[in-house]
Structures are given as C-alpha cells and as structure tokens.
Design a protein around this motif. Structure first.
Motif, PDB file in Angstrom:
ATOM      1  N   GLU A 140      -9.750  -7.420   0.105  1.00  0.00           N
ATOM      2  CA  GLU A 140     -10.289  -6.057   0.055  1.00  0.00           C
ATOM      3  C   GLU A 140      -9.367  -5.142  -0.755  1.00  0.00           C
ATOM      4  OE1 GLU A 140     -10.741  -4.798   4.070  1.00  0.00           O
ATOM      5  OE2 GLU A 140     -12.176  -6.394   4.577  1.00  0.00           O
ATOM      6  N   GLU A 192       0.835  -1.207   0.000  1.00  0.00           N
ATOM      7  CA  GLU A 192       0.000   0.000   0.000  1.00  0.00           C
ATOM      8  C   GLU A 192       0.869   1.256   0.000  1.00  0.00           C
ATOM      9  OE1 GLU A 192      -4.054  -1.451   2.290  1.00  0.00           O
ATOM     10  OE2 GLU A 192      -2.296  -0.918   3.497  1.00  0.00           O
ATOM     11  N   ARG A 247     -18.198  -7.057  -4.400  1.00  0.00           N
ATOM     12  CA  ARG A 247     -17.899  -5.638  -4.499  1.00  0.00           C
ATOM     13  C   ARG A 247     -17.441  -5.271  -5.914  1.00  0.00           C
ATOM     14  NH1 ARG A 247     -13.025  -2.608  -1.174  1.00  0.00           N
ATOM     15  NH2 ARG A 247     -13.289  -0.546  -2.130  1.00  0.00           N
ATOM     16  N   GLU A 275     -10.351  -3.252  -4.331  1.00  0.00           N
ATOM     17  CA  GLU A 275     -10.215  -1.797  -4.474  1.00  0.00           C
ATOM     18  C   GLU A 275      -9.332  -1.442  -5.656  1.00  0.00           C
ATOM     19  OE1 GLU A 275      -8.155   1.892  -2.001  1.00  0.00           O
ATOM     20  OE2 GLU A 275      -8.794   0.096  -0.925  1.00  0.00           O
ATOM     21  N   GLN A 276      -8.194  -2.147  -5.791  1.00  0.00           N
ATOM     22  CA  GLN A 276      -7.276  -1.856  -6.893  1.00  0.00           C
ATOM     23  C   GLN A 276      -7.873  -2.208  -8.248  1.00  0.00           C
ATOM     24  OE1 GLN A 276      -4.393  -0.116  -6.491  1.00  0.00           O
ATOM     25  NE2 GLN A 276      -5.225   0.052  -4.412  1.00  0.00           N
TER      26      GLN A 276
END
Length: 237
Positions: free
Chosen positions: A191, A151, A235, A195-196
């Motif tokens: 997660e 990150e 998601r 997101e990426q």
C-alpha cells in the motif's frame, strides 16, 4: 556470507513466504555465531587495522572479513558485541567501517542503533551522497518498525519527492532492498509503495515506472501476500 532473502526468494519457487526465509537465515547466522564465537572474536581482534586508511586489496579484504565476523556475532543481539560494533563506529577513520557498523545495527532494536544513526546524520547531513546512504540504510532494516520509520523520514527536511536520488535512496531501497518489510503479510508495504508511486508519477513518471518494478514478483508470493500485492497494482493502474 550466506545468501540473502532476495536470493532465496528467487531460488525457492512459489509460493514464497519472505518471513519464513528471513527467520531461517537469521537462525542460521545465530547458530554460526554461537558455534564459531571464539574464532570470530579472534578474527575481529587480529584485524583491527591501525594507521591511516588504505584502499588496497589486502586492507579491503581484512575490513570485509572483520565486518562479516561482527555481523554473525551481532545477529543474536549480544550486548557485548553490539557495544563492539558501536565502538568500531566511534573509532572508525573510514567510511567503510562506519557504514558497516550502521549496516549491522540497522537490524537491531537498541539504543546504540539510535545513537550512531543520529551521530552519522549530524556529521554528514551536508553531504548529499552520504546522506543518501543514511536514508537507504534505514529503509533496508528488517525491523518491524521500519515502514513507520520510512514514513516518518518522508517529512525529513532533507527529503523531497522532487529529488530522484533521495527518492531512490529511501523509497527505492525500501522496495528493492527490503523484501521482508516490503512484502509484509498485512499488505501495508504494498500500500505504501502504491501511494508513493502515484505521488512520484505526477512529478517524475520515469522514476515512478522504475519503482513499479518492485511488484514484478507478486505472483511468486504466498496467496495472502500475492492478493494484497495485486490489489496495490490495481490501484496504480
């Protein structure tokens, strides 16, 4: 060499706990390193190649055997061996031995690790292909701090979501070459990838689609991880 975590995940059937597989492999390597220590040290000392680098099969085989011996000895975190790996990096006249040293140290939390990765970056930051390797090696680390490190590397001046090779090197390596930290029991690896993938999808849908393949084995995981992987997939969808 022993089979890797990904190899055994494919063979183990389901449900799979990647942490248990990783611990078993690590224990096996540590045991081999202890039992074979005199022979392994002898191999390392006898295969110190002097003179100019040669890519021929004989020298390549010697480098591979020497680096495998170093890896088996270093798994236990032996300070003497870690120093030997660091010394190999410092003395190396070829990329094979340099990268081998980084590949060993990336899984060991130590000052030597931080120093050689910093030095490698400073030497090769202007070479895109080699810098890709620097990103990938850190993303492949089995250390518990790897996700946080990855990150942080998203903010590195050399990283951009618009650079497909850099995305594959950092994010792709974390997803496809790090079954331990990607499949974290807390679901944070899933997660992060969800997101990426959503970010990259707005820039390069083809790369995003390929990265999504990292979730293909979600049904093989033990129930807690499987559920968290499924939630991350929802998601994305």
């Amino acid at each position: 060499k022993l089979p890797g975590v990904s190899d055994l995940i494919r063979e183990a059937g389901d449900p799979v706990d990647p942490d248990l597989i990783h611990k078993a492999i690590t224990h096996m390597k540590q045991s081999l390193g202890l039992l074979m220590k005199p022979s392994l040290i002898n191999i390392i000392n006898n295969l110190e190649i002097s003179g100019p680098y040669s890519p021929d099969a004989e020298h390549a085989g010697q480098r591979a055997l020497k680096n495998t011996a170093l890896e088996l000895l270093a798994v236990g975190g032996n300070e003497e061996i870690i120093k030997k790996v660091e010394a190999q990096y410092d003395a190396s006249s070829n990329m094979t031995d340099s990268v081998a040293a980084l590949s060993i140290l990336t899984h060991i939390e130590c000052q030597e690790r931080d120093r050689v990765f910093s030095d490698f970056h400073d030497k090769w930051q202007d070479d895109p292909l080699v810098l890709d390797k620097w990103f990938a090696l850190q993303a492949c680390s089995y250390l518990e701090t790897t996700l946080e490190r990855v990150e942080g590397l998203l903010s590195h001046p050399g990283f951009s979501h618009k650079n497909p090779n850099r995305v594959r090197a950092l994010i792709g390596s974390f997803a496809s070459a790090n079954p331990v930290q990607f499949n974290r029991a807390d679901g944070k690896g899933f997660e992060f990838m969800a997101e990426q993938i959503l970010i990259i999808d707005t820039i390069n849908p083809q790369i995003a689609a390929r990265l999504s393949a990292c979730f293909k084995n979600w049904k093989m995981l033990e129930p807690v991880r499987s559920q968290k992987a499924y939630e991350a997939l929802e998601r994305i969808c």
